[in-house]
Enzyme design. Structure first.
Site, mmCIF file in Angstrom:
data_model
loop_
_atom_site.group_PDB
_atom_site.id
_atom_site.type_symbol
_atom_site.label_atom_id
_atom_site.label_comp_id
_atom_site.label_asym_id
_atom_site.label_seq_id
_atom_site.Cartn_x
_atom_site.Cartn_y
_atom_site.Cartn_z
ATOM 1 N N ASP A 7 48.850 39.228 46.234
ATOM 2 C CA ASP A 7 47.680 39.797 45.559
ATOM 3 C C ASP A 7 48.141 40.741 44.461
ATOM 4 O OD1 ASP A 7 44.880 40.243 45.119
ATOM 5 O OD2 ASP A 7 45.164 42.224 45.997
ATOM 6 N N SER A 8 47.232 41.031 43.550
ATOM 7 C CA SER A 8 47.532 41.983 42.480
ATOM 8 C C SER A 8 47.702 43.405 43.026
ATOM 9 C CB SER A 8 46.399 41.962 41.456
ATOM 10 O OG SER A 8 45.166 42.215 42.111
ATOM 11 N N TYR A 39 44.518 43.114 37.732
ATOM 12 C CA TYR A 39 44.755 41.929 36.908
ATOM 13 C C TYR A 39 43.442 41.462 36.255
ATOM 14 C CZ TYR A 39 49.405 40.813 39.008
ATOM 15 O OH TYR A 39 50.716 40.808 39.407
ATOM 16 N N GLY A 40 42.347 41.828 36.877
ATOM 17 C CA GLY A 40 41.036 41.277 36.490
ATOM 18 C C GLY A 40 40.545 41.668 35.118
ATOM 19 N N CYS A 70 44.446 36.593 45.532
ATOM 20 C CA CYS A 70 43.774 37.143 44.356
ATOM 21 C C CYS A 70 42.977 36.052 43.632
ATOM 22 C CB CYS A 70 44.834 37.715 43.419
ATOM 23 S SG CYS A 70 44.167 38.453 41.943
ATOM 24 N N ASN A 71 41.697 36.297 43.442
ATOM 25 C CA ASN A 71 40.855 35.326 42.738
ATOM 26 C C ASN A 71 41.274 35.188 41.278
ATOM 27 O OD1 ASN A 71 38.146 34.416 44.302
ATOM 28 N ND2 ASN A 71 38.917 36.344 45.105
ATOM 29 N N THR A 72 41.637 36.305 40.672
ATOM 30 C CA THR A 72 42.012 36.281 39.252
ATOM 31 C C THR A 72 43.260 35.422 39.046
ATOM 32 O OG1 THR A 72 41.091 38.509 39.066
ATOM 33 C CG2 THR A 72 42.529 37.785 37.291
ATOM 34 N N GLU A 150 38.646 50.837 46.289
ATOM 35 C CA GLU A 150 39.953 51.510 46.376
ATOM 36 C C GLU A 150 39.783 52.993 46.711
ATOM 37 O OE1 GLU A 150 43.238 50.427 44.256
ATOM 38 O OE2 GLU A 150 42.751 48.325 44.629
ATOM 39 N N CYS A 181 36.253 38.138 44.838
ATOM 40 C CA CYS A 181 37.229 39.177 44.522
ATOM 41 C C CYS A 181 37.692 39.762 45.851
ATOM 42 C CB CYS A 181 36.577 40.253 43.658
ATOM 43 S SG CYS A 181 37.636 41.678 43.399
ATOM 44 N N THR A 182 38.998 39.999 45.930
ATOM 45 C CA THR A 182 39.591 40.457 47.189
ATOM 46 C C THR A 182 38.936 41.694 47.793
ATOM 47 O OG1 THR A 182 41.144 41.594 45.741
ATOM 48 C CG2 THR A 182 41.919 39.577 46.826
ATOM 49 N N HIS A 183 38.404 42.560 46.914
ATOM 50 C CA HIS A 183 37.888 43.844 47.396
ATOM 51 C C HIS A 183 36.489 43.751 48.002
ATOM 52 C CE1 HIS A 183 41.209 45.114 44.961
ATOM 53 N NE2 HIS A 183 41.001 46.390 45.239
HETATM 54 N N1 DGL Z 1 42.655 40.921 43.389
HETATM 55 C C1 DGL Z 1 41.724 40.843 42.296
HETATM 56 C C2 DGL Z 1 40.832 39.609 42.489
HETATM 57 O O1 DGL Z 1 40.605 39.138 43.590
HETATM 58 C C3 DGL Z 1 40.911 42.116 42.169
HETATM 59 C C4 DGL Z 1 41.717 43.301 41.649
HETATM 60 C C5 DGL Z 1 42.300 43.072 40.287
HETATM 61 O O2 DGL Z 1 41.550 43.070 39.296
HETATM 62 O O3 DGL Z 1 43.514 42.887 40.211
HETATM 63 O O4 DGL Z 1 40.355 39.092 41.514
#
Ligand code: DGL
Length: 247
Positions: A7-8, A39-40, A70-72, A150, A181-183
């Site tokens: 993940d990012s 990363y997003g 990570c979705n991004t 976060e 998104c992971t969060h």
């Molecule tokens: N992990 C990112 C996602 O799932 C969210 C946090 C980021 O922007 O890096 O897209």
């Protein structure tokens, strides 16, 4: 079986949590690029560059499979990661689409995808869902939820204000809300409350567990597992958050 989870940052712990509950793997190696998150909000080339660097790390750990939590990253770098790895690389977008298809029987269902700006701009969810026959799809960038989670804000006044900011002009109640998104699984109770119980929430971690079972035929096998955490900065912080999020 050694599984890498990338993940990012710390958000991918929400995916790791679901994977740990499956007992499909003996060893888990989590790596979060905490020095360079988020990363997003970054461009495609940067996301690809960082993702390939993470892949080098997983190669040194000799993983058997890599889950991109990570979705991004899943939106922009999955193909290039696959062509540079000699082990399977799975992304949460395919898993999320599979879970949505399994959840929604009516192709007319209204689907709302919430994600980072980069994921939304890629339209990977929309493209994948269209292929499955779903066309009532809206994608919305709701990036403010990332720093809020976060900060440990999972409910209350600030979050409700953000819900208002992002969703006040919605003219329909979605049949499914994809937490792309992971969060976002960390605010799922608040989202469920906001949208009501008729909206089905699609969670990347649960979706990935389902995909591993359905497409890779993995079964519950390992009771004693080994778990290691790595981060590009502040590994202690990652471990502290892992203790909190993974119970
Ligand atoms: N992990 C990112 C996602 O799932 C969210 C946090 C980021 O922007 O890096 O897209």
């Amino acid at each position: 079986m050694k599984l890498g989870v990338f993940d990012s940052g710390v958000g991918g712990l929400s995916v790791l949590k679901s994977l740990l509950q499956t007992h499909f793997f003996k060893e888990y190696i989590y790596y979060g690029d905490t020095a360079r998150v988020p990363y997003g909000v970054k461009d495609k080339n940067t996301i690809i560059k960082f993702s390939l660097e993470a892949l080098d790390f997983f190669k040194t750990k000799q993983v058997d499979m890599l889950v991109v939590a990570c979705n991004t990253v899943s939106a922009y770098a999955l193909e290039i990661l696959r062509s540079n790895a000699n082990f399977p690389v799975l992304g949460v977008i395919d898993a999320g689409i599979l879970a949505t298809k399994n959840t929604l029987l009516d192709k007319e269902s209204k689907i709302l995808v919430i994600a980072t700006k980069a994921t939304v701009d890629s339209h990977e969810y929309k493209k994948g869902l269209n292929k499955e026959g779903f066309f009532n799809i809206e994608e919305r960038a709701t990036g403010l939820f990332v720093p809020m989670v976060e900060e440990g804000i999972f409910q209350g006044y600030f979050l409700e204000s953000a819900f208002k900011y992002y969703f006040d002009n919605l003219t329909y109640i979605p049949d499914a809300l994809i937490l792309a998104c992971t969060h976002f699984p960390l605010i799922s109770s608040s989202l469920q409350q906001y949208f009501g119980n008729n909206t089905k929430l699609i969670h990347s971690g649960e979706a990935m567990a389902l995909q591993l079972k359905q497409e890779y035929d993995l079964r519950e096998k390992y009771k004693d597992i080994k778990l290691s955490f790595f981060a590009s900065s502040d590994e202690k912080k990652l471990r502290d958050i892992a203790k909190l999020w993974l119970d």
